[in-house]
Design a protein around this motif. Structure first.
Motif, PDB file in Angstrom:
ATOM      1  N   VAL A 166       5.137  15.291  -4.645  1.00 55.01           N
ATOM      2  CA  VAL A 166       4.770  14.461  -3.498  1.00 55.01           C
ATOM      3  C   VAL A 166       5.614  13.187  -3.530  1.00 55.01           C
ATOM      4  O   VAL A 166       6.218  12.852  -4.547  1.00 55.01           O
ATOM      5  CB  VAL A 166       3.263  14.099  -3.490  1.00 55.01           C
ATOM      6  CG1 VAL A 166       2.398  15.329  -3.292  1.00 55.01           C
ATOM      7  CG2 VAL A 166       2.878  13.342  -4.740  1.00 55.01           C
ATOM      8  N   VAL A 167       5.613  12.501  -2.402  1.00 55.09           N
ATOM      9  CA  VAL A 167       6.294  11.219  -2.269  1.00 55.09           C
ATOM     10  C   VAL A 167       5.241  10.138  -2.092  1.00 55.09           C
ATOM     11  O   VAL A 167       4.335  10.282  -1.264  1.00 55.09           O
ATOM     12  CB  VAL A 167       7.239  11.220  -1.042  1.00 55.09           C
ATOM     13  CG1 VAL A 167       7.869   9.848  -0.840  1.00 55.09           C
ATOM     14  CG2 VAL A 167       8.302  12.300  -1.173  1.00 55.09           C
ATOM     15  N   LEU A 168       5.376   9.065  -2.856  1.00 51.37           N
ATOM     16  CA  LEU A 168       4.586   7.861  -2.621  1.00 51.37           C
ATOM     17  C   LEU A 168       5.464   6.930  -1.794  1.00 51.37           C
ATOM     18  O   LEU A 168       6.520   6.500  -2.253  1.00 51.37           O
ATOM     19  CB  LEU A 168       4.200   7.173  -3.925  1.00 51.37           C
ATOM     20  CG  LEU A 168       3.414   7.981  -4.943  1.00 51.37           C
ATOM     21  CD1 LEU A 168       3.111   7.113  -6.169  1.00 51.37           C
ATOM     22  CD2 LEU A 168       2.136   8.523  -4.347  1.00 51.37           C
ATOM     23  N   ARG A 169       5.066   6.657  -0.562  1.00 56.84           N
ATOM     24  CA  ARG A 169       5.788   5.727   0.310  1.00 56.84           C
ATOM     25  C   ARG A 169       5.037   4.403   0.263  1.00 56.84           C
ATOM     26  O   ARG A 169       3.892   4.302   0.707  1.00 56.84           O
ATOM     27  CB  ARG A 169       5.885   6.242   1.740  1.00 56.84           C
ATOM     28  CG  ARG A 169       6.562   5.236   2.684  1.00 56.84           C
ATOM     29  CD  ARG A 169       6.735   5.775   4.083  1.00 56.84           C
ATOM     30  NE  ARG A 169       7.777   6.778   4.135  1.00 56.84           N
ATOM     31  CZ  ARG A 169       9.069   6.514   4.317  1.00 56.84           C
ATOM     32  NH1 ARG A 169       9.474   5.262   4.460  1.00 56.84           N
ATOM     33  NH2 ARG A 169       9.951   7.496   4.373  1.00 56.84           N
ATOM     34  N   ILE A 170       5.706   3.404  -0.270  1.00 55.47           N
ATOM     35  CA  ILE A 170       5.092   2.085  -0.439  1.00 55.47           C
ATOM     36  C   ILE A 170       5.609   1.155   0.645  1.00 55.47           C
ATOM     37  O   ILE A 170       6.816   0.950   0.783  1.00 55.47           O
ATOM     38  CB  ILE A 170       5.392   1.523  -1.839  1.00 55.47           C
ATOM     39  CG1 ILE A 170       4.810   2.468  -2.903  1.00 55.47           C
ATOM     40  CG2 ILE A 170       4.854   0.101  -1.978  1.00 55.47           C
ATOM     41  CD1 ILE A 170       5.309   2.221  -4.293  1.00 55.47           C
ATOM     42  N   THR A 172       0.851  -1.182   0.000  1.00 56.99           N
ATOM     43  CA  THR A 172       0.000   0.000   0.000  1.00 56.99           C
ATOM     44  C   THR A 172       0.889   1.235   0.000  1.00 56.99           C
ATOM     45  O   THR A 172       1.997   1.221   0.539  1.00 56.99           O
ATOM     46  CB  THR A 172      -0.924   0.029   1.232  1.00 56.99           C
ATOM     47  OG1 THR A 172      -0.128  -0.064   2.408  1.00 56.99           O
ATOM     48  CG2 THR A 172      -1.932  -1.105   1.191  1.00 56.99           C
ATOM     49  N   ALA A 173       0.374   2.282  -0.612  1.00 62.74           N
ATOM     50  CA  ALA A 173       1.119   3.535  -0.723  1.00 62.74           C
ATOM     51  C   ALA A 173       0.405   4.626   0.051  1.00 62.74           C
ATOM     52  O   ALA A 173      -0.822   4.682   0.079  1.00 62.74           O
ATOM     53  CB  ALA A 173       1.250   3.940  -2.184  1.00 62.74           C
ATOM     54  N   GLU A 174       1.194   5.471   0.667  1.00 62.57           N
ATOM     55  CA  GLU A 174       0.645   6.679   1.277  1.00 62.57           C
ATOM     56  C   GLU A 174       1.331   7.862   0.604  1.00 62.57           C
ATOM     57  O   GLU A 174       2.476   7.765   0.151  1.00 62.57           O
ATOM     58  CB  GLU A 174       0.823   6.699   2.781  1.00 62.57           C
ATOM     59  CG  GLU A 174       2.235   6.832   3.250  1.00 62.57           C
ATOM     60  CD  GLU A 174       2.352   6.894   4.771  1.00 62.57           C
ATOM     61  OE1 GLU A 174       3.157   7.695   5.241  1.00 62.57           O
ATOM     62  OE2 GLU A 174       1.649   6.141   5.458  1.00 62.57           O
ATOM     63  N   VAL A 175       0.625   8.969   0.528  1.00 72.47           N
ATOM     64  CA  VAL A 175       1.122  10.168  -0.133  1.00 72.47           C
ATOM     65  C   VAL A 175       1.508  11.192   0.925  1.00 72.47           C
ATOM     66  O   VAL A 175       0.748  11.433   1.863  1.00 72.47           O
ATOM     67  CB  VAL A 175       0.035  10.767  -1.063  1.00 72.47           C
ATOM     68  CG1 VAL A 175       0.545  12.033  -1.741  1.00 72.47           C
ATOM     69  CG2 VAL A 175      -0.424   9.737  -2.090  1.00 72.47           C
ATOM     70  N   THR A 176       2.683  11.782   0.756  1.00 74.56           N
ATOM     71  CA  THR A 176       3.116  12.845   1.657  1.00 74.56           C
ATOM     72  C   THR A 176       3.871  13.905   0.859  1.00 74.56           C
ATOM     73  O   THR A 176       4.446  13.592  -0.188  1.00 74.56           O
ATOM     74  CB  THR A 176       4.008  12.292   2.794  1.00 74.56           C
ATOM     75  OG1 THR A 176       4.373  13.364   3.664  1.00 74.56           O
ATOM     76  CG2 THR A 176       5.255  11.636   2.259  1.00 74.56           C
ATOM     77  N   THR A 177       3.857  15.116   1.356  1.00 77.58           N
ATOM     78  CA  THR A 177       4.654  16.183   0.741  1.00 77.58           C
ATOM     79  C   THR A 177       6.001  16.306   1.441  1.00 77.58           C
ATOM     80  O   THR A 177       6.909  16.955   0.918  1.00 77.58           O
ATOM     81  CB  THR A 177       3.919  17.539   0.814  1.00 77.58           C
ATOM     82  OG1 THR A 177       3.624  17.831   2.185  1.00 77.58           O
ATOM     83  CG2 THR A 177       2.636  17.517  -0.003  1.00 77.58           C
TER      84      THR A 177
END
Length: 134
Positions: free
Chosen positions: A121-125, A83-88
């Protein structure tokens, strides 16, 4: 439950190897993008912008898949599902770090038109399952 990456997968991810990110379109079909990647522990970090399809897809459905091929042995691969979360947070720094890793140049130097890009943004998987032959 999180999945651990093998030492070989970690080593490949630390090299300038392209991966393919798969996200889920609004109609349920797959959307695939070749991307640069950074490893943070066993998490994968991918840079994109707020207006790109992969980010919009993750906002709606965070399930993703990343395929990694060994360029020296292309019949060996790993699929990392998670799963990915989005962060700046760290987004500007990540694109410069990735650009240096893959091109040897800061991103603005590699891609001068990027000054017109939407917000980064960064996608953290976070891996949940790893399959394949790596």
């Amino acid at each position: 439950m999180p999945a651990a990456l093998s030492d070989r997968i970690r080593s490949l991810l630390d090299s300038p190897v392209f991966v393919v990110l798969g996200t889920i379109q609004p109609d349920g079909s797959p959307q695939l993008s070749p991307v640069w990647v950074k490893r943070d522990g066993d998490d994968l970090l991918i840079s994109t912008t707020v207006d790109r399809r992969k980010k919009l897809n993750v906002d709606r459905d965070p399930r993703v898949s990343v395929v990694l091929l060994d360029p020296e042995s292309p019949y060996e691969y790993a699929e990392i599902r998670g799963t990915a979360e989005v962060t700046t947070q760290g987004a500007r720094e990540l694109i410069d770090e990735l650009s240096l890793k893959y091109t040897g140049k800061k991103y603005a130097e590699f891609n001068p038109s990027s000054v017109q890009d939407a917000e980064r943004v960064v996608l953290r998987i976070r891996p949940q399952k790893v399959v394949g032959r790596l």
